[in-house]
Design a protein around this motif. Structure first.
Motif, PDB file in Angstrom:
ATOM      1  N   ALA A 255       0.706  -1.607   0.364  1.00 52.88           N
ATOM      2  CA  ALA A 255       0.260  -0.005   0.031  1.00 52.88           C
ATOM      3  C   ALA A 255       0.861   1.299  -0.143  1.00 52.88           C
TER       4      ALA A 255
ATOM      5  N   THR B  58       2.281   2.213  -3.573  1.00 49.05           N
ATOM      6  CA  THR B  58       0.673   2.349  -4.187  1.00 49.05           C
ATOM      7  C   THR B  58       0.686   4.111  -4.042  1.00 49.05           C
TER       8      THR B  58
ATOM      9  N   PHE C  81      -7.034   0.397  -0.245  1.00 47.64           N
ATOM     10  CA  PHE C  81      -6.246  -1.001  -2.000  1.00 47.64           C
ATOM     11  C   PHE C  81      -7.266  -1.710  -2.190  1.00 47.64           C
TER      12      PHE C  81
END
Length: 223
Positions: free
Chosen positions: A13, A16, A91
């Protein structure tokens, strides 16, 4: 769910966020030691359900049925002077399903912020929460979209849908499309009492401690 799985999901995450140039508040990177060093802030975060949340919904199949969330802002239900709204980042993995659920109090906008396509399926309910076969109409970027029950709605990056209270929904990243960074803007959120799943599953993961936590989850009390 193993702690090592949770730690790996948190790292993914974070990658990301870096990829799509999103930044979190300072407490988004706090360790257990940081929470202990800031007891007043920690109590505020816990009370408002702010921070990281990783769940497999009790499935023990996180890659197929799970979700990573970060709650950025939130109020407390029925407390005067509190925020009446909330914001989260979600996510969503490719093919990773968030199981069918509805909310009795919360209306929300789900926004595809970046990445692949997000697929959402809906079903209406009666006053007792039973699933109906009727068509549903949902606002997509404010414009009404009529769908058959469980008909997939595909949201490309930048698109959003408004989900009214009582409407069953499940979502996942479209296969071959890659992971999706999703935003949620909603009425005040209470994850302890306002998630009603179609199947008998749990909202939070039972954690097997096979390594130290990278980041405490909000429902662990910041410890």
């Amino acid at each position: 769910m193993k702690r090592s799985e949770i730690n790996a999901a948190l790292l993914q995450a974070t990658e990301t966020l870096e990829r799509w140039h999103w930044s979190l508040p300072a407490w988004g990177s706090w360790t257990a030691a940081d929470f202990a060093a800031h007891p007043e802030a920690s109590a505020y975060l816990r009370a408002h359900q702010l921070g990281w949340d990783v769940t497999d919904f009790g499935s023990n199949r996180f890659a197929e049925c799970g979700l990573v969330l970060f709650c950025l802002r939130n109020g407390i239900v029925d407390v005067k002077g509190e925020r009446t709204y909330a914001e989260k980042l979600l996510f969503v993995g490719e093919g990773q399903v968030t199981p069918t659920h509805r909310h009795a109090a919360k209306m929300e906008d789900i926004i595809n912020r970046a990445g692949g396509d997000l697929v959402i399926e809906f079903a209406a309910t009666d006053a007792d929460g039973n699933v109906l076969k009727d068509d549903v109409t949902v606002p997509v970027d404010g414009l009404p979209r009529r769908l058959a029950a469980w008909e997939p709605l595909v949201l490309q990056p930048g698109q959003s849908v408004t989900i009214r209270t009582g409407l069953y929904h499940r979502f996942y990243g479209r296969k071959a499309g890659g992971p999706v960074l999703v935003g949620e803007v909603s009425q005040v959120n209470d994850d302890n009492s306002d998630n009603f799943f179609l199947e008998l599953i749990g909202r939070f993961a039972a954690i097997e401690e096979d390594e130290p936590p990278l980041r405490p989850l909000w429902n662990e009390g910041g410890s």
